[in-house]
Design a protein around this motif. Structure first.
Motif, PDB file in Angstrom:
ATOM      1  N   SER A 501       0.824  -1.204   0.000  1.00  0.00           N
ATOM      2  CA  SER A 501       0.000   0.000   0.000  1.00  0.00           C
ATOM      3  C   SER A 501       0.859   1.254   0.000  1.00  0.00           C
ATOM      4  O   SER A 501       0.616   2.209  -0.752  1.00  0.00           O
ATOM      5  N   TYR A 502       1.881   1.243   0.853  1.00  0.00           N
ATOM      6  CA  TYR A 502       2.766   2.414   0.937  1.00  0.00           C
ATOM      7  C   TYR A 502       3.548   2.597  -0.363  1.00  0.00           C
ATOM      8  O   TYR A 502       3.682   3.712  -0.875  1.00  0.00           O
ATOM      9  N   LEU A 503       4.093   1.494  -0.892  1.00  0.00           N
ATOM     10  CA  LEU A 503       4.916   1.585  -2.098  1.00  0.00           C
ATOM     11  C   LEU A 503       4.101   2.090  -3.282  1.00  0.00           C
ATOM     12  O   LEU A 503       4.573   2.939  -4.054  1.00  0.00           O
ATOM     13  N   LEU A 504       2.880   1.587  -3.418  1.00  0.00           N
ATOM     14  CA  LEU A 504       2.032   2.060  -4.513  1.00  0.00           C
ATOM     15  C   LEU A 504       1.686   3.537  -4.330  1.00  0.00           C
ATOM     16  O   LEU A 504       1.698   4.314  -5.297  1.00  0.00           O
ATOM     17  N   GLY A 505       1.368   3.924  -3.088  1.00  0.00           N
ATOM     18  CA  GLY A 505       1.054   5.321  -2.837  1.00  0.00           C
ATOM     19  C   GLY A 505       2.206   6.254  -3.143  1.00  0.00           C
ATOM     20  O   GLY A 505       2.016   7.398  -3.574  1.00  0.00           O
ATOM     21  N   ALA A 506       3.430   5.757  -2.918  1.00  0.00           N
ATOM     22  CA  ALA A 506       4.613   6.590  -3.126  1.00  0.00           C
ATOM     23  C   ALA A 506       5.083   6.624  -4.576  1.00  0.00           C
ATOM     24  O   ALA A 506       5.811   7.544  -4.971  1.00  0.00           O
ATOM     25  N   THR A 507       4.684   5.636  -5.363  1.00  0.00           N
ATOM     26  CA  THR A 507       5.244   5.517  -6.720  1.00  0.00           C
ATOM     27  C   THR A 507       4.227   5.648  -7.846  1.00  0.00           C
ATOM     28  O   THR A 507       4.626   5.767  -9.011  1.00  0.00           O
ATOM     29  N   LEU A 508       2.924   5.582  -7.523  1.00  0.00           N
ATOM     30  CA  LEU A 508       1.925   5.604  -8.594  1.00  0.00           C
ATOM     31  C   LEU A 508       2.027   6.867  -9.448  1.00  0.00           C
ATOM     32  O   LEU A 508       1.806   6.828 -10.665  1.00  0.00           O
ATOM     33  N   ASP A 509       2.360   7.999  -8.831  1.00  0.00           N
ATOM     34  CA  ASP A 509       2.372   9.249  -9.585  1.00  0.00           C
ATOM     35  C   ASP A 509       3.666   9.467 -10.362  1.00  0.00           C
ATOM     36  O   ASP A 509       3.684  10.200 -11.359  1.00  0.00           O
ATOM     37  N   THR A 510       4.755   8.825  -9.944  1.00  0.00           N
ATOM     38  CA  THR A 510       6.041   9.077 -10.595  1.00  0.00           C
ATOM     39  C   THR A 510       6.613   7.857 -11.319  1.00  0.00           C
ATOM     40  O   THR A 510       7.258   7.990 -12.359  1.00  0.00           O
ATOM     41  N   ASN A 511       6.415   6.651 -10.742  1.00  0.00           N
ATOM     42  CA  ASN A 511       6.979   5.435 -11.328  1.00  0.00           C
ATOM     43  C   ASN A 511       5.923   4.330 -11.397  1.00  0.00           C
ATOM     44  O   ASN A 511       6.144   3.206 -10.962  1.00  0.00           O
ATOM     45  N   CYS A 512       4.777   4.675 -11.949  1.00  0.00           N
ATOM     46  CA  CYS A 512       3.632   3.757 -11.959  1.00  0.00           C
ATOM     47  C   CYS A 512       3.949   2.460 -12.712  1.00  0.00           C
ATOM     48  O   CYS A 512       3.694   1.365 -12.206  1.00  0.00           O
ATOM     49  N   HIS A 513       4.510   2.565 -13.899  1.00  0.00           N
ATOM     50  CA  HIS A 513       4.809   1.374 -14.692  1.00  0.00           C
ATOM     51  C   HIS A 513       5.806   0.468 -13.980  1.00  0.00           C
ATOM     52  O   HIS A 513       5.654  -0.758 -13.969  1.00  0.00           O
ATOM     53  N   LEU A 514       6.808   1.093 -13.364  1.00  0.00           N
ATOM     54  CA  LEU A 514       7.809   0.310 -12.647  1.00  0.00           C
ATOM     55  C   LEU A 514       7.194  -0.395 -11.449  1.00  0.00           C
ATOM     56  O   LEU A 514       7.523  -1.556 -11.163  1.00  0.00           O
ATOM     57  N   ALA A 515       6.278   0.282 -10.740  1.00  0.00           N
ATOM     58  CA  ALA A 515       5.632  -0.311  -9.568  1.00  0.00           C
ATOM     59  C   ALA A 515       4.802  -1.530  -9.963  1.00  0.00           C
ATOM     60  O   ALA A 515       4.910  -2.604  -9.344  1.00  0.00           O
ATOM     61  N   PHE A 516       3.968  -1.400 -10.976  1.00  0.00           N
ATOM     62  CA  PHE A 516       3.140  -2.523 -11.417  1.00  0.00           C
ATOM     63  C   PHE A 516       3.994  -3.681 -11.928  1.00  0.00           C
ATOM     64  O   PHE A 516       3.714  -4.849 -11.647  1.00  0.00           O
ATOM     65  N   THR A 517       5.047  -3.355 -12.672  1.00  0.00           N
ATOM     66  CA  THR A 517       5.921  -4.403 -13.198  1.00  0.00           C
ATOM     67  C   THR A 517       6.631  -5.143 -12.070  1.00  0.00           C
ATOM     68  O   THR A 517       6.717  -6.373 -12.074  1.00  0.00           O
ATOM     69  N   GLY A 518       7.139  -4.383 -11.096  1.00  0.00           N
ATOM     70  CA  GLY A 518       7.818  -5.000  -9.954  1.00  0.00           C
ATOM     71  C   GLY A 518       6.898  -5.909  -9.167  1.00  0.00           C
ATOM     72  O   GLY A 518       7.282  -7.030  -8.786  1.00  0.00           O
ATOM     73  N   PHE A 519       5.676  -5.459  -8.923  1.00  0.00           N
ATOM     74  CA  PHE A 519       4.709  -6.273  -8.193  1.00  0.00           C
ATOM     75  C   PHE A 519       4.413  -7.566  -8.951  1.00  0.00           C
ATOM     76  O   PHE A 519       4.373  -8.654  -8.362  1.00  0.00           O
ATOM     77  N   GLY A 520       4.186  -7.449 -10.250  1.00  0.00           N
ATOM     78  CA  GLY A 520       3.826  -8.621 -11.041  1.00  0.00           C
ATOM     79  C   GLY A 520       4.939  -9.640 -11.137  1.00  0.00           C
ATOM     80  O   GLY A 520       4.707 -10.844 -10.973  1.00  0.00           O
ATOM     81  N   VAL A 521       6.152  -9.181 -11.386  1.00  0.00           N
ATOM     82  CA  VAL A 521       7.292 -10.098 -11.516  1.00  0.00           C
ATOM     83  C   VAL A 521       7.576 -10.796 -10.197  1.00  0.00           C
ATOM     84  O   VAL A 521       7.808 -12.015 -10.155  1.00  0.00           O
ATOM     85  N   PHE A 522       7.561 -10.039  -9.096  1.00  0.00           N
ATOM     86  CA  PHE A 522       7.826 -10.640  -7.786  1.00  0.00           C
ATOM     87  C   PHE A 522       6.770 -11.686  -7.438  1.00  0.00           C
ATOM     88  O   PHE A 522       7.084 -12.767  -6.924  1.00  0.00           O
ATOM     89  N   THR A 523       5.518 -11.376  -7.725  1.00  0.00           N
ATOM     90  CA  THR A 523       4.425 -12.308  -7.430  1.00  0.00           C
ATOM     91  C   THR A 523       4.599 -13.625  -8.172  1.00  0.00           C
ATOM     92  O   THR A 523       4.483 -14.706  -7.596  1.00  0.00           O
ATOM     93  N   ALA A 524       4.875 -13.560  -9.456  1.00  0.00           N
ATOM     94  CA  ALA A 524       5.040 -14.779 -10.253  1.00  0.00           C
ATOM     95  C   ALA A 524       6.293 -15.546  -9.845  1.00  0.00           C
ATOM     96  O   ALA A 524       6.311 -16.784  -9.839  1.00  0.00           O
ATOM     97  N   ALA A 525       7.346 -14.823  -9.479  1.00  0.00           N
ATOM     98  CA  ALA A 525       8.624 -15.471  -9.159  1.00  0.00           C
ATOM     99  C   ALA A 525       8.568 -16.275  -7.867  1.00  0.00           C
ATOM    100  O   ALA A 525       9.339 -17.227  -7.687  1.00  0.00           O
TER     101      ALA A 525
END
Length: 550
Positions: A501-525
């Motif tokens: 929650s904190y990471l998304l709140g801190a990155t959605l406005d500046t690094n949104c694509h990176l945040a979603f990609t990081g979450f997805g890759v970590f989840t699958a891995a």
């Protein structure tokens, strides 16, 4: 009345022995005479004695547990545990629907809203070890029942908060109290089902969690848009405050049913001995069979010495046993899995109403979610700087979409309950998390509103995998460590939710694509870790050699 069939049978037997000497013949004739002269009442009494001699008198705990069957008692336990899970889920994420309506009244900014959303998770994390210790020391039911009641009062009290500080404090206290049942309920539910049905029972119970994602937006849709207000104790109660009251009902209902349910027999076996466990097994047998037939087991044998309760020092010692072989690999793997599940599902979910609101208020053609969010933040900053005013606009369409999400979650949970025994726990977890990981990455790059919304719904289905992780973990932790192990594991999961929650709140406005990609890759891995999962039978054998009971 005499028994002709018995007479003919005895005559046949004497004929068989005729060639073996007069001794056998005389013995058989004596038996024949005794049967001929036996009355029907005497014969009935003899048959009863023979029948009673065939009854099972002494069995191991697992064998005695199997005899209780699966029926009304188990269904009631499943329903009650489901209500508890529903209560925990609603208390954890309910404020995400109320916070938008409360932001002007309580003068909340983005940072304070993030803290309010994370407050329940903070409370759960800070007290998980304590509740795990108490769950193993005094019992699962004795811990959950008073904590559920107290959490309801704390939650209702938070609805009367007049400022940010008071609301934050009461939501943290509520989180501390619901922490008692957030993981203990899985131990309670699992211990009241035989091993072959345990995973399915946990999966079916977890279906109720998905109901929270239908009920919460439904209640919010009915209550929050209202323009009415109530006066309670001299205070004007806005609709969002009444919304808080509504989600306390499942917990109160679960507490009422728990008054009539017994303690876990597996816990009683370890804490008080086989006689205490036998009493509960007899009660389960009576409920399931629905007859007055007496439970056939009179004594339970124990293969291992039950672990004795040795106070807080003993609990600390048991805690460190979790982080030694053979349990260390199990703890590491399940904690990482649970962290990833909550990081994606709960961490993302608290922002979904806001993300959906942005999607619905913008025409998403050749525009991604991340672009819309970035523009919103820029516009909000300009508006705040130029006018210094508070505006809160919520699209009503957010609520039915959120309810449809809940329906998808429910279908996913039901599918888990149906197929988990056929497919296997590890395979099902891996399939769900890989699909959700890919959907998370794709959601940030798809330039179309409907497709992005569907992908978000798929992402959030990762939360359904928490019940699978719990079922995997229950197979390897001894009874005297199970509640603590589950609480610590869920503490790690809630940490993942707060982090996400904190990471998304801190990155959605500046690094949104990176945040979603990081979450997805970590989840699958994380699914790779299950390759290293040890055989449960081997872990249990080693722990049983050390004197632990399952």
């Amino acid at each position: 009345m005499f028994y002709v069939r018995t007479i003919s049978f005895s005559i046949t037997r004497t004929a068989l022995y005729r060639g073996r000497g007069s001794t056998f013949l005389s013995v058989e004739l004596c038996e024949l005479f005794s049967v001929i002269t036996m009355t029907s009442e005497e014969r009935k009494g003899t048959s009863d004695i023979e029948k009673s001699s065939e009854k099972v008198i002494e069995l191991s705990f697992e064998e005695a547990f199997e005899l209780t069957g699966n029926g009304k008692f188990n269904y009631l336990v499943l329903f009650t545990s489901g209500l508890i899970m529903l209560n925990v889920s609603m208390e954890s994420v309910g404020m995400s629907y109320a916070i938008t309506s409360a932001e002007c009244e309580l003068k909340l900014n983005s940072a304070s809203k993030g803290l309010i959303n994370a407050a329940a998770f903070i409370g759960i994390m800070s007290t998980s070890f304590l509740w795990g210790y108490l769950g193993d020391k005094v019992g699962r039911r004795k811990v959950m029942l008073p904590a559920i009641l107290a959490s309801a009062f704390a939650s209702i009290g938070s609805s009367f908060a007049s400022n940010f500080g008071m609301l934050l404090l009461l939501r943290v206290i509520t989180g501390c109290l619901i922490s008692a049942s957030s993981a203990t309920v899985y131990a309670y539910l699992g211990e009241l089902h035989i091993s072959s049905r345990r995973a399915s029972a946990i999966a079916w119970g977890s279906v109720f969690i998905s109901f929270s994602f239908i009920i919460l937006p439904g209640l919010a849709w009915l209550i929050i848009p209202g323009k009415w207000s109530l006066e309670v104790f001299g205070m004007q109660v806005a609709p969002w405050r009444a919304f808080v009251w509504s989600w306390c009902i499942p917990g109160l209902a679960a507490a009422a049913i728990l008054l009539f349910l017994p303690e876990s027999p597996r816990y009683l076996l370890v804490a008080r001995g086989p006689d205490a466990a036998l009493e509960v097994l007899a009660q389960m047998y009576a409920w399931n069979k629905g007859t007055e037939e007496k439970y056939p087991v009179q004594k339970i044998t124990m293969n291992n010495e039950a672990e004795k309760k040795t106070g807080f020092a003993g609990a600390v010692k048991n805690f460190f046993i979790l982080f030694r072989p053979p349990l260390l690999p199990c703890v590491f793997i399940t904690h990482v899995l649970m962290f990833s599940v909550f990081m994606l599902s709960s961490g993302l979910y608290v922002w979904v109403p806001d993300i959906l609101n942005n999607i619905l208020q913008n025409d998403m053609h050749d525009t991604t979610i991340c672009q819309i969010i970035s523009e919103k933040f820029l516009n909000a900053s300009k508006l705040s700087t130029e006018h210094n005013c508070c505006q809160s606009t919520v699209s009503v369409a957010v609520f039915p979409i959120s309810m449809s999400m809940g329906a998808v979650f429910a279908a996913t949970y039901l599918a888990i309950g149906v197929f988990i025994a056929r497919i296997g726990k590890k395979t099902m977890y891996s399939v769900i998390m890989v699909i959700c990981g890919v959907a998370t990455v794709a959601a940030a790059f798809v330039p179309e509103g409907v497709a992005a919304t569907i992908l978000l719904i798929i992402c959030l289905c990762s939360g359904c995998a928490a019940s699978i992780v719990a079922a995997i973990a229950l197979d390897v932790f001894p009874t005297c460590l199970r509640a603590m192990a589950m609480c610590v594991m869920y503490m790690t999961g809630r940490a993942g939710a707060a982090f996400g929650s904190y990471l998304l709140g801190a990155t959605l406005d500046t690094n949104c694509h990176l945040a979603f990609t990081g979450f997805g890759v970590f989840t699958a891995a994380t699914t790779v870790l299950l390759v290293f999962w040890p055989k449960p039978e081997k872990v249990r054998e080693i722990m049983e050699q050390k004197g632990f009971s399952f």
